[in-house]
Motif scaffolding. Structure first.
Motif, PDB file in Angstrom:
ATOM      1  N   ILE A   1       0.843  -1.208   0.000  1.00  0.00           N
ATOM      2  CA  ILE A   1       0.000   0.000   0.000  1.00  0.00           C
ATOM      3  C   ILE A   1       0.873   1.251   0.000  1.00  0.00           C
ATOM      4  O   ILE A   1       0.607   2.211  -0.736  1.00  0.00           O
ATOM      5  CB  ILE A   1      -0.963  -0.015   1.208  1.00  0.00           C
ATOM      6  CG1 ILE A   1      -1.972  -1.146   1.049  1.00  0.00           C
ATOM      7  CG2 ILE A   1      -1.684   1.331   1.334  1.00  0.00           C
ATOM      8  CD1 ILE A   1      -2.852  -1.365   2.257  1.00  0.00           C
TER       9      ILE A   1
ATOM     10  N   ALA B   1      -1.128   3.726   5.992  1.00  0.00           N
ATOM     11  CA  ALA B   1      -1.364   2.441   5.330  1.00  0.00           C
ATOM     12  C   ALA B   1      -1.802   1.386   6.334  1.00  0.00           C
ATOM     13  O   ALA B   1      -2.746   0.622   6.093  1.00  0.00           O
ATOM     14  CB  ALA B   1      -0.099   1.998   4.608  1.00  0.00           C
TER      15      ALA B   1
ATOM     16  N   VAL C   1      -6.442  -6.167   1.557  1.00  0.00           N
ATOM     17  CA  VAL C   1      -5.594  -5.232   0.819  1.00  0.00           C
ATOM     18  C   VAL C   1      -6.393  -4.494  -0.250  1.00  0.00           C
ATOM     19  O   VAL C   1      -6.255  -3.271  -0.406  1.00  0.00           O
ATOM     20  CB  VAL C   1      -4.395  -5.975   0.180  1.00  0.00           C
ATOM     21  CG1 VAL C   1      -3.552  -5.018  -0.637  1.00  0.00           C
ATOM     22  CG2 VAL C   1      -3.558  -6.653   1.237  1.00  0.00           C
TER      23      VAL C   1
ATOM     24  N   LEU D   1      -6.936  -0.463  -0.447  1.00  0.00           N
ATOM     25  CA  LEU D   1      -6.553   0.345  -1.610  1.00  0.00           C
ATOM     26  C   LEU D   1      -7.736   1.174  -2.112  1.00  0.00           C
ATOM     27  O   LEU D   1      -7.600   2.364  -2.403  1.00  0.00           O
ATOM     28  CB  LEU D   1      -6.024  -0.552  -2.733  1.00  0.00           C
ATOM     29  CG  LEU D   1      -4.659  -1.215  -2.475  1.00  0.00           C
ATOM     30  CD1 LEU D   1      -4.369  -2.251  -3.541  1.00  0.00           C
ATOM     31  CD2 LEU D   1      -3.553  -0.170  -2.440  1.00  0.00           C
TER      32      LEU D   1
END
Length: 126
Positions: A94, A105, A116, A120
């Protein structure tokens, strides 16, 4: 019985004063008084109220209570987020892809329960 104004001689000619000067002065005076009366009407709508010390202290107390509740919720949320396990590789991914700090992050990744792709998307949407 009509009163007649005395005649006054100005530059050799007789001029009769018929009270016009007095009328003009009265009109000017009432015009100025009318402005003050208009101002009075406008300012009459605002009533001055005194704020008591008890009201101020109760308002301050309510703000303090609200702030303490918000702090408690924030601390509880942070504790819960610390329980979420995240991988170091995911944090680095990230950080490298979106050029964000490690703390940001990690925070977003924990908020998204270690997902994840969702992390994002969350960073991109904000």
């Amino acid at each position: 019985m009509a009163e007649t104004e005395p005649e006054v001689e100005v530059n050799g000619t007789e001029v009769e004063e018929d009270g016009q000067d007095e009328d003009i002065k009265q009109k000017k005076q009432t015009r100025h008084d009318g402005g003050a009366a208009d101002l009075e009407r406008v300012t009459d709508y605002a009533e001055e109220k005194e704020i008591s010390a008890a009201n101020i202290s109760s308002a301050v107390e309510q703000f303090g209570n609200q702030r303490s509740k918000e702090n408690e919720l924030r601390v509880a949320k942070e504790k819960e987020l610390q329980k979420v396990q995240v991988k170091k590789e995911d944090i680095e991914l990230i950080m490298n892809e979106l050029l964000v700090s490690k703390a940001q992050a990690e925070k977003v990744l924990r908020e998204q329960s270690g997902d994840v792709v969702a992390a994002l998307e969350a960073i991109i949407s904000n």
